[in-house]
Design a protein around this motif. Structure first.
Motif, PDB file in Angstrom:
ATOM      1  N   UNK A   1      -7.158   6.018   4.615  1.00  0.00           N
ATOM      2  CA  UNK A   1      -8.250   5.834   3.661  1.00  0.00           C
ATOM      3  C   UNK A   1      -9.063   4.614   4.082  1.00  0.00           C
ATOM      4  N   UNK A   2     -10.347   4.835   4.340  1.00  0.00           N
ATOM      5  CA  UNK A   2     -11.240   3.750   4.767  1.00  0.00           C
ATOM      6  C   UNK A   2     -12.239   3.443   3.650  1.00  0.00           C
ATOM      7  N   UNK A   3     -12.320   2.171   3.267  1.00  0.00           N
ATOM      8  CA  UNK A   3     -13.241   1.741   2.215  1.00  0.00           C
ATOM      9  C   UNK A   3     -14.555   1.268   2.819  1.00  0.00           C
ATOM     10  N   UNK A   4     -15.571   1.132   1.961  1.00  0.00           N
ATOM     11  CA  UNK A   4     -16.873   0.632   2.412  1.00  0.00           C
ATOM     12  C   UNK A   4     -16.763  -0.789   2.943  1.00  0.00           C
ATOM     13  N   UNK A   5     -15.723  -1.496   2.535  1.00  0.00           N
ATOM     14  CA  UNK A   5     -15.525  -2.871   2.995  1.00  0.00           C
ATOM     15  C   UNK A   5     -15.018  -2.928   4.429  1.00  0.00           C
ATOM     16  N   UNK A   6     -14.640  -1.757   4.972  1.00  0.00           N
ATOM     17  CA  UNK A   6     -14.096  -1.711   6.323  1.00  0.00           C
ATOM     18  C   UNK A   6     -12.584  -1.712   6.353  1.00  0.00           C
ATOM     19  N   UNK A   7     -11.942  -1.864   5.209  1.00  0.00           N
ATOM     20  CA  UNK A   7     -10.478  -1.882   5.135  1.00  0.00           C
ATOM     21  C   UNK A   7      -9.930  -0.471   5.252  1.00  0.00           C
ATOM     22  N   UNK A   8      -8.952  -0.289   6.143  1.00  0.00           N
ATOM     23  CA  UNK A   8      -8.339   1.016   6.364  1.00  0.00           C
ATOM     24  C   UNK A   8      -6.853   0.957   5.994  1.00  0.00           C
ATOM     25  N   UNK A   9      -6.422   1.900   5.144  1.00  0.00           N
ATOM     26  CA  UNK A   9      -5.056   1.876   4.616  1.00  0.00           C
ATOM     27  C   UNK A   9      -4.357   3.201   4.897  1.00  0.00           C
ATOM     28  N   UNK A  10      -3.126   3.106   5.414  1.00  0.00           N
ATOM     29  CA  UNK A  10      -2.297   4.295   5.630  1.00  0.00           C
ATOM     30  C   UNK A  10      -1.592   4.660   4.321  1.00  0.00           C
ATOM     31  N   UNK A  11      -1.650   5.940   3.957  1.00  0.00           N
ATOM     32  CA  UNK A  11      -1.069   6.444   2.714  1.00  0.00           C
ATOM     33  C   UNK A  11      -0.173   7.644   3.030  1.00  0.00           C
ATOM     34  N   UNK A  12       0.983   7.699   2.365  1.00  0.00           N
ATOM     35  CA  UNK A  12       1.817   8.911   2.413  1.00  0.00           C
ATOM     36  C   UNK A  12       1.708   9.582   1.052  1.00  0.00           C
ATOM     37  N   UNK A  13       1.153  10.787   1.021  1.00  0.00           N
ATOM     38  CA  UNK A  13       1.003  11.530  -0.232  1.00  0.00           C
ATOM     39  C   UNK A  13       1.950  12.731  -0.216  1.00  0.00           C
ATOM     40  N   UNK A  14       2.658  12.927  -1.327  1.00  0.00           N
ATOM     41  CA  UNK A  14       3.638  14.015  -1.396  1.00  0.00           C
ATOM     42  C   UNK A  14       3.794  14.446  -2.849  1.00  0.00           C
ATOM     43  N   UNK A  15       4.465  15.588  -3.022  1.00  0.00           N
ATOM     44  CA  UNK A  15       4.752  16.094  -4.367  1.00  0.00           C
ATOM     45  C   UNK A  15       6.203  15.803  -4.714  1.00  0.00           C
ATOM     46  N   UNK A  16       6.428  15.306  -5.920  1.00  0.00           N
ATOM     47  CA  UNK A  16       7.785  15.027  -6.371  1.00  0.00           C
ATOM     48  C   UNK A  16       8.460  16.331  -6.773  1.00  0.00           C
ATOM     49  N   UNK A  17       9.752  16.264  -7.114  1.00  0.00           N
ATOM     50  CA  UNK A  17      10.487  17.455  -7.521  1.00  0.00           C
ATOM     51  C   UNK A  17       9.906  18.067  -8.788  1.00  0.00           C
ATOM     52  N   UNK A  18       9.263  17.237  -9.620  1.00  0.00           N
ATOM     53  CA  UNK A  18       8.667  17.747 -10.857  1.00  0.00           C
ATOM     54  C   UNK A  18       7.288  18.355 -10.637  1.00  0.00           C
ATOM     55  N   UNK A  19       6.769  18.255  -9.398  1.00  0.00           N
ATOM     56  CA  UNK A  19       5.477  18.849  -9.073  1.00  0.00           C
ATOM     57  C   UNK A  19       4.306  17.899  -9.164  1.00  0.00           C
ATOM     58  N   UNK A  20       4.545  16.656  -9.586  1.00  0.00           N
ATOM     59  CA  UNK A  20       3.454  15.679  -9.672  1.00  0.00           C
ATOM     60  C   UNK A  20       3.178  15.070  -8.300  1.00  0.00           C
ATOM     61  N   UNK A  21       1.932  14.710  -8.068  1.00  0.00           N
ATOM     62  CA  UNK A  21       1.548  14.109  -6.790  1.00  0.00           C
ATOM     63  C   UNK A  21       1.780  12.603  -6.831  1.00  0.00           C
ATOM     64  N   UNK A  22       2.448  12.099  -5.809  1.00  0.00           N
ATOM     65  CA  UNK A  22       2.705  10.665  -5.696  1.00  0.00           C
ATOM     66  C   UNK A  22       2.220  10.181  -4.341  1.00  0.00           C
ATOM     67  N   UNK A  23       2.019   8.894  -4.219  1.00  0.00           N
ATOM     68  CA  UNK A  23       1.634   8.348  -2.925  1.00  0.00           C
ATOM     69  C   UNK A  23       2.175   6.935  -2.750  1.00  0.00           C
TER      70      UNK A  23
END
Length: 416
Positions: free
Chosen positions: A34-56
């Protein structure tokens, strides 16, 4: 913008990326940059939990964390997930452990550090949230006089003086404080946080013994209290205390009553408390009859029967505080204009003892009385007797309600 990339990320794409979200592909699906307008770039791990909700989970920032490093960390987290561990919970635990290690490694090992380690590593993990929060509040509230003293440099007189001061104000608080402080010291020794032997013993502060309440209201007191409560306690507290007395429930179980636990079967409304809410860990069924039924029918329909202003259930201590505020035992100016309850020296849970005592005086069979209170039968009877006593509960709680109503009708306020 995020999209369905058909090709995996590479170092060049990552370096040129300016704004928005890049997503990686199999076998690194779930990895995002994820890259912001400020130039900061962040690595994210996005996944679904056992209950089906999205977490990161935030893994780190580019370029400090390269694509290869991010994929390596992703692999570790995916292995955790495959083993049944929520990666975010694992990451939170690691973060908390790093915090504790940093605290311990910076400067002398003081009492506040020792208590923090004990609460985070032992209490928060092994006790229910309510109990853990209460232990934290109790320890941190009275620790100040010795908080910054290194454990290795303290002497018994310092601790003795502190505990004695607490004891002069609140003996039960002092007893629990001493016990938990001793446990935190012993834990610190056991895990190698300190080599200083625990100095706390049975004489520290004062000789203390937990008082065991055996109070049950007599018949005259029951009638007096039932007439006095509606005119002096709030409607919420009055109703909760009535259910505690008429159903033999613990006051904490009453406070957490919810619409979803109320089920009509035939001509009887049942309260079905799940095992997760019971002290024994076993589900409990209670028939709602007589005056208790009128209270429940009036309060049901909006989730918790005893809702707090914040929307959840009221805390059990709400009942105790209101009873105490009318007891005449407090010197607080907040309570100086409160009416004084004519029934002295009682607490909400004594109403449960009163219910059981009245049932016994009415010659209620022992097994039925214990089943009403959700007590395990002693000895082999608790193993071999699997009868639920549902019909017997209906009958005897109905008889108990009638007896309580008669006591109320035959007693006037001020009769004691």
């Amino acid at each position: 913008m995020a999209g369905g990339n058909s090709t995996p990320l590479n170092a060049s794409i990552v370096k040129r990326h300016k704004t928005g979200t890049l997503v990686d592909t199999h076998p690194n699906r779930g990895l995002r940059l994820v890259a912001r307008d400020t130039g900061k770039k962040t690595w994210i791990y996005r996944y679904k939990s056992d209950s089906g909700t999205t977490k990161q989970i935030r893994l780190g920032h580019f370029p400090a964390m390269s694509l290869a490093d991010a994929r390596s960390e992703l692999g570790v987290l995916k292995e955790l997930r495959n083993s049944g561990t929520d990666p975010r919970e694992s990451a939170a635990k690691k973060k908390e452990q790093r915090r504790l290690d940093a605290i311990v490694d910076t400067g002398p090992f003081t009492f506040d550090k020792m208590v923090d380690v004990y609460l985070s590593e032992r209490v928060d993990k092994q006790r229910k949230p309510k109990g853990a929060a209460e232990t934290r509040r109790l320890l941190e509230r009275d620790l100040a006089p010795i908080a910054k003293i290194p454990v290795e440099n303290t002497d018994l007189l310092q601790i003795h003086t502190l505990v004695a001061k607490i004891h002069s104000r609140a003996p039960d608080v002092a007893r629990v404080f001493r016990r938990e402080l001793k446990a935190s010291w012993e834990y610190a020794m056991n895990v190698g946080r300190t080599k200083s032997p625990c100095l706390i013993n049975a004489d520290t502060g004062a000789k203390m013994k937990q008082g065991k309440r055996v109070r049950a209201l007599n018949k005259a007191e029951v009638g007096e209290l039932l007439n006095w409560m509606p005119m002096n306690y709030s409607q919420t507290v009055t109703d909760a205390l009535i259910l505690t007395l008429y159903l033999g429930l613990r006051s904490g179980e009453v406070c957490l009553m919810h619409d979803r636990e109320l089920i009509s079967e035939g001509h009887v409304l049942w309260l079905n408390i799940p095992g997760s809410r019971m002290k024994t860990g076993k589900a409990h069924r209670v028939p709602i009859v007589g005056k208790a039924l009128k209270v429940v029918e009036r309060r049901r329909g909006s989730g918790y029967l005893f809702r707090s202003r914040s929307g959840g259930a009221i805390k059990q201590k709400v009942l105790g505080v209101e009873v105490y505020s009318h007891s005449g035992r407090s010197s607080s100016k907040n309570y100086e204009n409160n009416s004084i309850c004519p029934v002295s020296n009682w607490a909400p849970n004594d109403l449960r003892k009163t219910a059981r005592t009245l049932l016994a005086s009415m010659e209620c069979p022992f097994e039925v009385g214990e089943s009403i209170l959700a007590h395990a039968l002693p000895g082999v009877a608790g193993v071999y007797n699997l009868h639920t006593y549902d019909q017997e509960k209906v009958r005897w709680l109905g008889m108990l309600g009638d007896r309580l109503d008669r006591l109320s009708e035959n007693t006037t306020v001020g009769a004691i």
